[in-house]
Scaffold this motif. Structure first.
Motif, PDB file in Angstrom:
ATOM      1  N   VAL A  45       0.842  -1.191   0.000  1.00  0.00           N
ATOM      2  CA  VAL A  45       0.000   0.000   0.000  1.00  0.00           C
ATOM      3  C   VAL A  45       0.883   1.249   0.000  1.00  0.00           C
ATOM      4  O   VAL A  45       1.661   1.459   0.921  1.00  0.00           O
ATOM      5  N   MET A  46       0.771   2.051  -1.065  1.00  0.00           N
ATOM      6  CA  MET A  46       1.560   3.271  -1.188  1.00  0.00           C
ATOM      7  C   MET A  46       0.803   4.465  -0.604  1.00  0.00           C
ATOM      8  O   MET A  46       1.403   5.387  -0.070  1.00  0.00           O
ATOM      9  N   ALA A  47      -0.536   4.439  -0.715  1.00  0.00           N
ATOM     10  CA  ALA A  47      -1.355   5.543  -0.224  1.00  0.00           C
ATOM     11  C   ALA A  47      -2.797   5.064  -0.116  1.00  0.00           C
ATOM     12  O   ALA A  47      -3.162   4.028  -0.664  1.00  0.00           O
ATOM     13  N   ILE A  48      -3.598   5.846   0.613  1.00  0.00           N
ATOM     14  CA  ILE A  48      -5.018   5.544   0.763  1.00  0.00           C
ATOM     15  C   ILE A  48      -5.808   6.782   0.355  1.00  0.00           C
ATOM     16  O   ILE A  48      -5.569   7.882   0.864  1.00  0.00           O
ATOM     17  N   PHE A  49      -6.762   6.595  -0.579  1.00  0.00           N
ATOM     18  CA  PHE A  49      -7.594   7.686  -1.097  1.00  0.00           C
ATOM     19  C   PHE A  49      -8.955   7.653  -0.406  1.00  0.00           C
ATOM     20  O   PHE A  49      -9.574   6.592  -0.309  1.00  0.00           O
ATOM     21  N   ASN A 106       7.463  17.243 -11.154  1.00  0.00           N
ATOM     22  CA  ASN A 106       7.626  17.752  -9.792  1.00  0.00           C
ATOM     23  C   ASN A 106       7.943  16.598  -8.850  1.00  0.00           C
ATOM     24  O   ASN A 106       7.295  15.556  -8.902  1.00  0.00           O
ATOM     25  N   ILE A 107       8.922  16.790  -7.971  1.00  0.00           N
ATOM     26  CA  ILE A 107       9.276  15.781  -6.963  1.00  0.00           C
ATOM     27  C   ILE A 107       9.139  16.440  -5.595  1.00  0.00           C
ATOM     28  O   ILE A 107       9.702  17.510  -5.353  1.00  0.00           O
ATOM     29  N   TYR A 108       8.361  15.807  -4.705  1.00  0.00           N
ATOM     30  CA  TYR A 108       8.173  16.336  -3.355  1.00  0.00           C
ATOM     31  C   TYR A 108       8.440  15.229  -2.345  1.00  0.00           C
ATOM     32  O   TYR A 108       8.135  14.061  -2.587  1.00  0.00           O
ATOM     33  N   TYR A 109       9.012  15.621  -1.212  1.00  0.00           N
ATOM     34  CA  TYR A 109       9.193  14.680  -0.115  1.00  0.00           C
ATOM     35  C   TYR A 109       7.924  14.707   0.727  1.00  0.00           C
ATOM     36  O   TYR A 109       7.511  15.765   1.193  1.00  0.00           O
ATOM     37  N   PHE A 110       7.296  13.549   0.878  1.00  0.00           N
ATOM     38  CA  PHE A 110       6.112  13.424   1.717  1.00  0.00           C
ATOM     39  C   PHE A 110       6.419  12.477   2.858  1.00  0.00           C
ATOM     40  O   PHE A 110       7.031  11.426   2.661  1.00  0.00           O
ATOM     41  N   SER A 111       5.988  12.854   4.057  1.00  0.00           N
ATOM     42  CA  SER A 111       6.142  12.003   5.229  1.00  0.00           C
ATOM     43  C   SER A 111       5.000  10.995   5.272  1.00  0.00           C
ATOM     44  O   SER A 111       3.905  11.268   4.770  1.00  0.00           O
ATOM     45  N   LEU A 127      -5.638  12.013  -0.385  1.00  0.00           N
ATOM     46  CA  LEU A 127      -4.729  10.899  -0.617  1.00  0.00           C
ATOM     47  C   LEU A 127      -3.686  10.929   0.490  1.00  0.00           C
ATOM     48  O   LEU A 127      -2.908  11.880   0.592  1.00  0.00           O
ATOM     49  N   GLU A 128      -3.703   9.906   1.356  1.00  0.00           N
ATOM     50  CA  GLU A 128      -2.775   9.842   2.482  1.00  0.00           C
ATOM     51  C   GLU A 128      -1.621   8.912   2.136  1.00  0.00           C
ATOM     52  O   GLU A 128      -1.818   7.738   1.831  1.00  0.00           O
ATOM     53  N   VAL A 129      -0.411   9.456   2.169  1.00  0.00           N
ATOM     54  CA  VAL A 129       0.798   8.710   1.824  1.00  0.00           C
ATOM     55  C   VAL A 129       1.125   7.730   2.959  1.00  0.00           C
ATOM     56  O   VAL A 129       1.092   8.106   4.130  1.00  0.00           O
ATOM     57  N   SER A 130       1.444   6.493   2.614  1.00  0.00           N
ATOM     58  CA  SER A 130       1.724   5.471   3.632  1.00  0.00           C
ATOM     59  C   SER A 130       3.134   5.554   4.195  1.00  0.00           C
ATOM     60  O   SER A 130       3.331   5.421   5.401  1.00  0.00           O
ATOM     61  N   ASN A 131       4.128   5.744   3.329  1.00  0.00           N
ATOM     62  CA  ASN A 131       5.523   5.742   3.769  1.00  0.00           C
ATOM     63  C   ASN A 131       6.246   6.990   3.289  1.00  0.00           C
ATOM     64  O   ASN A 131       6.008   7.463   2.181  1.00  0.00           O
ATOM     65  N   SER A 132       7.143   7.495   4.112  1.00  0.00           N
ATOM     66  CA  SER A 132       7.927   8.676   3.750  1.00  0.00           C
ATOM     67  C   SER A 132       8.775   8.395   2.515  1.00  0.00           C
ATOM     68  O   SER A 132       9.251   7.271   2.319  1.00  0.00           O
TER      69      SER A 132
END
Length: 135
Positions: A18-22, A57-62, A107-112
């Motif tokens: 799971v990479m993210a949850i929508f 675009n590249i962004y760092y997400f926690s 969209l909630e990111v699962s892993n940083s």
């Protein structure tokens, strides 16, 4: 065929992780009001039929960070919005291939990690993606 479900949708990579949850916007998950500190990224791109790609675009997400999606797909063809993990070079799209003509929700990111917004066009015709996402 806008994603009208009130259920959450898992975005999984090629290995089933799971990479993210929508979560679509609804009464229990209303669209947030605009905050001055939000970063807004405009989306305006096309993907040829039966192709996938990601934005430059590249962004760092926690892990746990939330993105607010407001993406319209034209024409209304079978298509997915997802994430591309720049650290693992893997795509994360809705589990089971759920597609929609618009993605409006959280969209909630699962892993940083370092991510880009991704698109997969399941149809035989070019799809245009417009709108924005904020975080």
């Amino acid at each position: 065929e806008i994603a009208e479900t009130k259920e959450t949708i898992e975005f999984v990579d090629e290995n089933g992780e799971v990479m993210a949850i929508f979560t679509p916007y609804s009464e229990s998950n209303p669209a947030p009001s605009k905050l001055a500190r939000d970063t807004k990224v405009n989306v305006n791109c096309s993907v040829p039929g039966r192709q996938q790609g990601y934005l430059s675009n590249i962004y760092y997400f926690s892990g746990g960070q939330k993105l607010q999606l407001n993406i319209t797909i034209n024409p209304q063809v079978s298509s997915n919005v997802g994430l591309y993990n720049r650290d693992t070079n893997s795509f994360g799209f809705p589990e089971g291939g759920l597609s929609s003509s618009g993605w409006y929700g959280t969209l909630e990111v699962s892993n940083s990690g370092r991510y880009s917004l991704a698109f997969r066009n399941n149809s035989g015709t070019t799809a245009n993606y417009t709108g924005s996402y904020t975080f």
